[in-house]
Scaffold this motif. Structure first.
Motif, mmCIF file in Angstrom:
data_model
loop_
_atom_site.group_PDB
_atom_site.id
_atom_site.type_symbol
_atom_site.label_atom_id
_atom_site.label_comp_id
_atom_site.label_asym_id
_atom_site.label_seq_id
_atom_site.Cartn_x
_atom_site.Cartn_y
_atom_site.Cartn_z
ATOM 1 N N ILE A 38 0.858 -1.184 0.000
ATOM 2 C CA ILE A 38 0.000 0.000 0.000
ATOM 3 C C ILE A 38 0.893 1.232 0.000
ATOM 4 O O ILE A 38 2.072 1.160 0.366
ATOM 5 C CB ILE A 38 -0.977 0.013 1.196
ATOM 6 N N VAL A 41 1.581 5.585 0.538
ATOM 7 C CA VAL A 41 1.247 6.811 1.262
ATOM 8 C C VAL A 41 1.882 7.984 0.520
ATOM 9 O O VAL A 41 3.069 7.944 0.187
ATOM 10 C CB VAL A 41 1.771 6.771 2.708
ATOM 11 N N GLN A 90 1.491 12.464 0.493
ATOM 12 C CA GLN A 90 0.791 13.628 1.027
ATOM 13 C C GLN A 90 -0.043 14.357 -0.020
ATOM 14 O O GLN A 90 -0.973 15.090 0.329
ATOM 15 C CB GLN A 90 1.805 14.577 1.666
ATOM 16 N N ASN A 133 -2.557 5.446 -1.702
ATOM 17 C CA ASN A 133 -3.752 4.887 -1.072
ATOM 18 C C ASN A 133 -4.170 5.695 0.149
ATOM 19 O O ASN A 133 -5.363 5.776 0.473
ATOM 20 C CB ASN A 133 -3.506 3.440 -0.647
ATOM 21 N N TYR A 134 -3.171 6.299 0.824
ATOM 22 C CA TYR A 134 -3.434 7.078 2.037
ATOM 23 C C TYR A 134 -2.575 8.323 2.036
ATOM 24 O O TYR A 134 -1.544 8.397 1.353
ATOM 25 C CB TYR A 134 -3.167 6.231 3.290
ATOM 26 N N VAL A 135 -2.993 9.305 2.838
ATOM 27 C CA VAL A 135 -2.270 10.577 2.903
ATOM 28 C C VAL A 135 -1.264 10.590 4.049
ATOM 29 O O VAL A 135 -0.236 11.249 3.976
ATOM 30 C CB VAL A 135 -3.268 11.753 3.044
ATOM 31 N N THR A 136 -1.533 9.855 5.139
ATOM 32 C CA THR A 136 -0.621 9.799 6.281
ATOM 33 C C THR A 136 -0.188 8.366 6.553
ATOM 34 O O THR A 136 -0.885 7.406 6.198
ATOM 35 C CB THR A 136 -1.273 10.355 7.559
ATOM 36 N N GLN A 169 0.003 7.005 9.493
ATOM 37 C CA GLN A 169 -0.875 6.402 10.490
ATOM 38 C C GLN A 169 -2.134 5.816 9.857
ATOM 39 O O GLN A 169 -2.606 4.747 10.257
ATOM 40 C CB GLN A 169 -1.253 7.422 11.567
ATOM 41 N N GLU A 170 -2.665 6.489 8.856
ATOM 42 C CA GLU A 170 -3.851 5.946 8.173
ATOM 43 C C GLU A 170 -3.540 4.592 7.540
ATOM 44 O O GLU A 170 -4.369 3.675 7.572
ATOM 45 C CB GLU A 170 -4.316 6.927 7.092
ATOM 46 N N ALA A 171 -2.347 4.470 6.959
ATOM 47 C CA ALA A 171 -1.961 3.197 6.342
ATOM 48 C C ALA A 171 -1.816 2.108 7.386
ATOM 49 O O ALA A 171 -2.259 0.963 7.177
ATOM 50 C CB ALA A 171 -0.659 3.381 5.570
ATOM 51 N N ASP A 176 -3.318 2.013 10.290
ATOM 52 C CA ASP A 176 -4.663 1.724 10.793
ATOM 53 C C ASP A 176 -5.409 0.763 9.872
ATOM 54 O O ASP A 176 -6.288 0.017 10.317
ATOM 55 C CB ASP A 176 -5.460 3.017 10.949
ATOM 56 N N ALA A 177 -5.061 0.780 8.581
ATOM 57 C CA ALA A 177 -5.743 -0.070 7.602
ATOM 58 C C ALA A 177 -5.252 -1.518 7.624
ATOM 59 O O ALA A 177 -5.896 -2.401 7.040
ATOM 60 C CB ALA A 177 -5.550 0.514 6.202
#
Length: 317
Positions: free
Chosen positions: A7, A9, A11, A16-19, A21-23, A25-26
């Motif tokens: 996945i 990241v 910004q 797939n994610y901007v941060t 931590q979001e990645a 968390d997924a």
């Protein structure tokens, strides 16, 4: 192991994610396959937490100078998206990045605590997890930069800077081909082994220790725990290292229990004849156990470095 998952990241929203931590968390709870989080270049200003329930995570950047995870917490002032009940308080809870998931890998990433000099304990990363590896990473801070708290860790081709106790904790860690930079007066290590029965300790193998141009202002270490164990082998030490080498943390009783060793080191800061009497130079037979990857990967039937970290066959110094 099942096939790995990748996945991304970024910004700018192209991943797939901007941060980061979001990645994280997924990643599924109880994750049992390698999940590679590719982090695009950028300065990511957010604390990061990898929980115990999420193993087999890899954070991968392209260049450590371009991919920076940074935050500014200190032991006395913590601003975090997780509560103190989960991450802890004080020095334990102030890491910009906190890793509690096992089999964690980071490569080409900078971990920074941006709190300024004089802020007290300000951890860039705390690692409370077994079988973790860091390749070509940077760890930036002042006091308590790199908290190798628990488990077994391998660091290769990394850069670590700081002032006071900036590599500390009670893990079993091998740091190979790493660059250690002493930014001001202080102590490189504060290893906290608590008894002679513990197998923990830090080994610096073929490393380089540099300073900022001054002479005789940094100690190789002091025992945070009475049986603190640190070994420097084949390591270059510049003139920033004090000739006495080691400090007893103000307790003469620590001199009987601390295990502070050197082996075939060199450079102006390597002065065996002037070291404190309670630290010593190892002989060949004593040093052997510290010079191979089995110091952190002792089970030949179930190795974690060779199989899971994609290293070549371990070799001795």
């Amino acid at each position: 192991m099942a096939a790995s998952v990748i996945i991304t990241v970024a910004q700018d929203g192209t991943g797939n994610y901007v941060t980061v931590q979001e990645a994280i968390d997924a990643v599924p709870l109880g994750n049992n396959r390698r999940t590679v989080i590719r982090v695009a270049p950028g300065i990511y200003k957010q604390p990061v937490y990898v929980p115990k329930t999420k193993n087999f995570i890899t954070l991968a950047g392209l260049r450590p100078e371009d991919t920076v995870l940074t935050w500014h917490n200190t032991a006395t002032q913590i601003d975090h998206h997780q509560g103190a009940r989960l991450i802890g308080t004080g020095t334990f809870g102030c890491g910009s990045v906190i890793v509690e998931g096992e089999e964690f890998i980071a490569e080409n990433i900078t971990f920074e605590n941006s709190a300024p000099q004089g802020s007290g304990q300000a951890v860039a990363i705390r690692v409370t997890a077994d079988r973790c590896a860091f390749y070509n990473c940077r760890f930036l801070g002042w006091q308590d930069t790199l908290y190798l708290h628990y488990g077994k860790q391998y660091l290769r081709d990394c850069y670590i800077e700081g002032s006071v106790d900036f590599i500390f904790g009670n893990s079993t860690a091998l740091l190979e081909h790493c660059h250690i930079h002493c930014k001001s007066a202080g102590y490189v290590t504060a290893q906290s082994r608590k008894s002679s029965q513990e197998t923990t300790g830090y080994v610096f193998l073929r490393c380089v220790i540099t300073g900022v141009g001054g002479t005789s202002y940094a100690y190789l270490g002091r025992p945070w725990g009475p049986f603190g164990r640190v070994v420097y082998a084949y390591t270059y030490m510049d003139a920033c290292i004090k000739h006495v080498g080691w400090d007893n943390w103000g307790k003469t009783e620590n001199e009987r229990s601390a295990c502070f060793y050197e082996y075939r080191c060199y450079g102006p800061g390597s002065c065996p004849s002037k070291r404190v009497a309670w630290a010593r130079e190892l002989i060949d037979e004593e040093a052997e156990q510290f010079l191979m990857h089995r110091f952190i990967d002792p089970d030949s039937q179930r190795p974690w470095l060779a199989q899971r970290m994609a290293l070549r066959i371990p070799y001795s110094a």
